[in-house]
Design a protein around this motif. Structure first.
Motif, PDB file in Angstrom:
ATOM      1  N   ASP A  54       0.859  -1.182   0.000  1.00 41.87           N
ATOM      2  CA  ASP A  54       0.000   0.000   0.000  1.00 41.87           C
ATOM      3  C   ASP A  54       0.898   1.235   0.000  1.00 41.87           C
ATOM      4  OD1 ASP A  54      -2.185   1.694   0.225  1.00 41.87           O
ATOM      5  OD2 ASP A  54      -2.277   1.525   2.405  1.00 41.87           O
ATOM      6  N   LEU A  55       0.446   2.312  -0.607  1.00 46.80           N
ATOM      7  CA  LEU A  55       1.267   3.525  -0.668  1.00 46.80           C
ATOM      8  C   LEU A  55       1.051   4.444   0.524  1.00 46.80           C
ATOM      9  CD1 LEU A  55       1.041   4.488  -4.457  1.00 46.80           C
ATOM     10  CD2 LEU A  55       2.783   3.126  -3.280  1.00 46.80           C
ATOM     11  N   ASN A  56      -0.144   4.432   1.095  1.00 47.00           N
ATOM     12  CA  ASN A  56      -0.474   5.356   2.184  1.00 47.00           C
ATOM     13  C   ASN A  56      -0.258   4.688   3.539  1.00 47.00           C
ATOM     14  OD1 ASN A  56      -1.315   7.370   0.327  1.00 47.00           O
ATOM     15  ND2 ASN A  56      -3.291   6.353   0.122  1.00 47.00           N
ATOM     16  N   SER A  81      -3.221   0.264  -4.191  1.00 49.89           N
ATOM     17  CA  SER A  81      -3.432   1.614  -3.683  1.00 49.89           C
ATOM     18  C   SER A  81      -4.768   2.198  -4.110  1.00 49.89           C
ATOM     19  CB  SER A  81      -2.299   2.528  -4.181  1.00 49.89           C
ATOM     20  OG  SER A  81      -2.525   3.870  -3.815  1.00 49.89           O
TER      21      SER A  81
END
Length: 239
Positions: A54-56, A81
């Motif tokens: 995941d990016l966040n 994402s």
């Protein structure tokens, strides 16, 4: 065949549990991490075949984590994402991710992408060499069956699955003008929805690795406003 191990880095517990359960039912061994620190700890304790990232994350920039990992490992990386913009997909490819899937996703599609990336990144010593799939150009030997590129001096640059697929497609269509849309459709890791910039980024990375970084050798020619053309003479193995 040993079970493939997948590290799931996701701060949303519900999403993480869903992915782990679905992949577990499909025969994969999974481990979850909720942030960048936990991911690093997991990687220090064990080795994994694939990373779902995941990016966040609460403590890290997912893109920077992916960039760092790609610099030191060829482990498969799939970004998962909520960022669905073509620009974000392009960034993911730029740092070397093997695939990019947006949330919300269909679990069956995620499973298919996981299997696809693992098929492309896993070494297979028992693959049969098909001479029709071994081509030579400009001092390079491209073995499509074993997914291997070897230079004249015997060295083998480390290509991501997307880079290899792009080169293989170019070599299969020498002296033909290929549009960016055609190239995007030919490389599953890009996907037509990612836009032209994703193709240009991937092409730039490939050129750098095969010594055609500035296009000076014209091995891969940029046809401004139209696409690219692979100009090298192709020879097939007679082995």
């Amino acid at each position: 065949m040993s079970q493939k191990k997948v590290l799931i880095v996701e701060d949303d517990g519900a999403v993480s549990d869903l992915i782990a359960a679905y992949l577990g039912n499909a025969g994969f061994l999974t481990h979850t991490a909720s942030d960048g620190f936990s991911m690093q700890m997991a990687l220090e304790k064990d080795t994994y075949d694939l990373l779902l990232l995941d990016l966040n994350l609460p403590d890290s920039d997912g893109l920077e984590l992916a960039r760092t990992l790609r610099a030191r490992t060829q482990m498969g990386i799939i970004i998962v994402s909520e960022r669905s913009e073509p620009e974000e997909r392009a960034k993911g490819l730029e740092i070397g991710a093997d695939d990019y899937i947006t949330k919300p996703f269909f679990p069956r599609e995620l499973l298919a992408r996981v299997r696809n990336v693992l098929d492309r990144t896993s070494s297979n010593d028992d693959l049969r060499i098909d001479r029709d799939n071994v081509v030579m150009f400009a001092g390079w030997t491209l073995d499509k069956s074993n997914r291997l590129l070897v230079s004249a001096d015997g060295t083998s640059p480390s290509l991501t699955p997307a880079e290899f697929d792009l080169l293989a497609f170019l070599a299969s269509h020498p002296n033909q003008l290929l549009s960016r849309d055609t190239l995007a459709e030919s490389v599953p890791e890009i996907g037509a929805e990612s836009g032209e910039r994703a193709v240009d980024i991937l092409m730039s990375r490939l050129r750098k690795k095969i010594g055609d970084e500035k296009g000076e050798s014209q091995m891969i020619e940029t046809i401004r406003g139209h696409g690219y053309r692979f100009n090298s003479q192709i020879k097939h193995s007679a082995g």
